[in-house]
Design an enzyme around this catalytic site. Structure first.
Site, mmCIF file in Angstrom:
data_model
loop_
_atom_site.group_PDB
_atom_site.id
_atom_site.type_symbol
_atom_site.label_atom_id
_atom_site.label_comp_id
_atom_site.label_asym_id
_atom_site.label_seq_id
_atom_site.Cartn_x
_atom_site.Cartn_y
_atom_site.Cartn_z
ATOM 1 C CE1 TYR A 155 37.880 29.681 47.698
ATOM 2 C CE2 TYR A 155 38.884 27.770 47.678
ATOM 3 C CZ TYR A 155 38.606 28.919 47.234
ATOM 4 O OH TYR A 155 39.529 29.008 45.808
ATOM 5 C CD GLU A 213 48.264 48.751 39.642
ATOM 6 O OE1 GLU A 213 49.164 49.353 40.243
ATOM 7 O OE2 GLU A 213 47.853 47.646 39.684
ATOM 8 N N GLY A 273 38.166 47.788 38.724
ATOM 9 C CA GLY A 273 39.078 46.936 39.832
ATOM 10 C C GLY A 273 39.348 45.681 39.466
ATOM 11 C CB THR A 274 39.159 43.417 37.019
ATOM 12 O OG1 THR A 274 39.662 41.868 36.683
ATOM 13 C CG2 THR A 274 38.568 44.033 35.928
ATOM 14 N NE ARG A 312 39.483 34.518 50.195
ATOM 15 C CZ ARG A 312 39.759 35.865 49.989
ATOM 16 N NH1 ARG A 312 40.199 36.481 51.061
ATOM 17 N NH2 ARG A 312 39.068 36.460 48.863
ATOM 18 C CG HIS A 359 35.188 34.222 38.721
ATOM 19 N ND1 HIS A 359 36.250 35.031 38.640
ATOM 20 C CD2 HIS A 359 35.155 33.837 37.257
ATOM 21 C CE1 HIS A 359 36.904 35.132 37.317
ATOM 22 N NE2 HIS A 359 36.186 34.509 36.573
ATOM 23 C CB ALA A 410 37.083 51.266 43.855
ATOM 24 C CD GLN A 434 36.868 39.406 36.906
ATOM 25 O OE1 GLN A 434 38.100 38.818 36.587
ATOM 26 N NE2 GLN A 434 37.094 40.561 36.734
ATOM 27 C CB CYS A 470 25.180 18.950 47.103
ATOM 28 S SG CYS A 470 25.118 17.345 47.741
HETATM 29 P P1 OAD Z 1 43.552 41.279 40.799
HETATM 30 O O1 OAD Z 1 43.930 41.110 42.056
HETATM 31 O O2 OAD Z 1 44.014 40.471 39.768
HETATM 32 O O3 OAD Z 1 43.209 42.747 40.277
HETATM 33 C C1 OAD Z 1 42.799 43.879 41.165
HETATM 34 C C2 OAD Z 1 42.787 45.098 40.651
HETATM 35 O O4 OAD Z 1 42.250 46.010 41.223
HETATM 36 C C3 OAD Z 1 44.516 45.393 40.295
HETATM 37 O O5 OAD Z 1 44.613 45.942 38.897
HETATM 38 C C4 OAD Z 1 44.593 46.706 40.944
HETATM 39 O O6 OAD Z 1 45.385 47.584 40.743
HETATM 40 C C5 OAD Z 1 43.062 47.214 41.266
HETATM 41 N N1 OAD Z 1 43.004 47.827 42.715
HETATM 42 C C6 OAD Z 1 43.440 47.628 43.837
HETATM 43 N N2 OAD Z 1 43.047 48.227 44.672
HETATM 44 C C7 OAD Z 1 42.075 49.032 44.132
HETATM 45 C C8 OAD Z 1 41.142 50.189 44.456
HETATM 46 N N3 OAD Z 1 41.182 50.512 45.916
HETATM 47 N N4 OAD Z 1 40.295 50.870 43.677
HETATM 48 C C9 OAD Z 1 40.432 50.257 42.470
HETATM 49 N N5 OAD Z 1 41.186 49.304 41.928
HETATM 50 C C10 OAD Z 1 41.981 48.593 42.988
HETATM 51 O O7 OAD Z 1 42.026 40.818 41.113
HETATM 52 P P2 OAD Z 1 40.868 40.306 39.814
HETATM 53 O O8 OAD Z 1 41.101 41.114 38.554
HETATM 54 O O9 OAD Z 1 39.371 40.580 40.376
HETATM 55 O O10 OAD Z 1 39.018 34.360 40.518
HETATM 56 O O11 OAD Z 1 41.059 38.793 39.634
HETATM 57 C C11 OAD Z 1 40.382 37.973 38.577
HETATM 58 C C12 OAD Z 1 40.248 36.742 39.289
HETATM 59 O O12 OAD Z 1 41.351 36.125 39.527
HETATM 60 C C13 OAD Z 1 39.493 36.672 40.440
HETATM 61 O O13 OAD Z 1 37.836 36.651 40.325
HETATM 62 C C14 OAD Z 1 39.890 35.236 40.953
HETATM 63 C C15 OAD Z 1 41.294 35.457 40.942
HETATM 64 O O14 OAD Z 1 41.997 34.167 40.847
HETATM 65 C C16 OAD Z 1 38.774 33.287 41.154
HETATM 66 O O15 OAD Z 1 38.898 32.869 42.330
HETATM 67 C C17 OAD Z 1 38.066 32.090 40.429
#
Ligand code: OAD
Length: 235
Positions: free
Chosen positions: A57, A205, A177-178, A60, A110, A221, A92, A118
């Site tokens: 972390y 996608e 973007g999720t 990051r 998240h 995006a 998220q 702390c």
């Molecule tokens: P993911 O990595 O699971 O998904 C990212 C999404 O963004 C995918 O569907 C990609 O196709 C899409 N993507 C990639 N590049 C893109 C772009 N340039 N424009 C638009 N879309 C794009 O990430 P999250 O869904 O955010 O949690 O993941 C959810 C959670 O899982 C996160 O918050 C994290 C992780 O474990 C914690 O750390 C608590």
């Protein structure tokens, strides 16, 4: 305001920050391919090997401070500033790119890289440096009890009541973007559908939950988000 839409809830994920240079989690070569979730993103991992987790972390946290918001973050900030109805951007993402772009009605479900929490006194502090060196908590002075303020797997996301309240009032739910792989965030589209409101997916996608959306647009995006924002603002 566009066709009866007054109140909006927007959910964002890693895809919105991808073009700023932050790795997504589940893409090929994404973070969860480089690291095992159970090694770095659970309370058990932190208890077992705190150095590994803190170092992960710390890296990051340093990285997100070197990247910049992109056109999608700025478009959403423009929408937030211009939209007279209710709007809540639920992210998220644990980076701070939405707020650096100017979004104010924002909630980090998240957690945030730039917060330390702390475990001795429960205080949270804005944190830009490292935690591996076991600094003292600025509030209680106890050293070695600060952890990243990140919701790990097995922990409860933040402010779910506020999210469901906003969804109750919403006319439109937009997911950007999720992948729709992580609950409860991934379940918000179903809640929205059950309320009968419009649901829109903007993603590179089709996501796992794609079939739940009444409309979707696929592309980067930085292209699809500004285009949608211009459209909904009617400009
Ligand atoms: P993911 O990595 O699971 O998904 C990212 C999404 O963004 C995918 O569907 C990609 O196709 C899409 N993507 C990639 N590049 C893109 C772009 N340039 N424009 C638009 N879309 C794009 O990430 P999250 O869904 O955010 O949690 O993941 C959810 C959670 O899982 C996160 O918050 C994290 C992780 O474990 C914690 O750390 C608590």
């Amino acid at each position: 305001m566009k066709q009866g839409i007054k109140n909006i809830v927007i959910l964002t994920g890693a895809g919105v920050s991808a073009e700023s240079g932050i790795d997504t989690f589940r893409s090929a070569g994404g973070l969860w391919e480089q690291h095992k979730v159970e090694d770095v993103a659970t309370p058990e991992a932190f208890a077992r090997d705190p150095d590994l987790v803190l170092r992960f972390y710390d890296m990051r946290r340093e990285h997100i401070q070197q990247v910049q918001p992109n056109a999608a973050h700025y478009a959403l900030a423009k929408l937030d500033a211009a939209w007279s109805g209710n709007l809540l951007l639920v992210t998220q993402n644990v980076d701070d790119l939405h707020e650096r772009a100017g979004t104010q009605r924002l909630l980090h479900m998240h957690g945030e890289h730039l917060n330390a929490w702390c475990n001795a006194c429960d205080a949270r502090h804005r944190w830009h440096g490292t935690l591996i060196d076991r600094p003292a908590c600025p509030a209680c002075g106890v050293a070695g009890r600060l952890r990243p303020d990140i919701v790990w797997f097995g922990e409860m996301p933040y402010r779910m009541d506020d999210i469901y309240d906003a969804l109750d009032q919403a006319d439109l739910f937009v997911s950007i973007g999720t992948s729709g792989a992580v609950y409860p965030a991934a379940g918000l589209v179903r809640e929205a559908r059950e309320k009968g409101i419009q649901t829109l997916e903007l993603n590179l996608e089709p996501s796992h939950g794609s079939s739940w959306f009444t409309k979707s647009r696929h592309g980067p995006a930085t292209e699809v988000v500004p285009a949608w924002v211009e459209e909904i603002l009617g400009s």
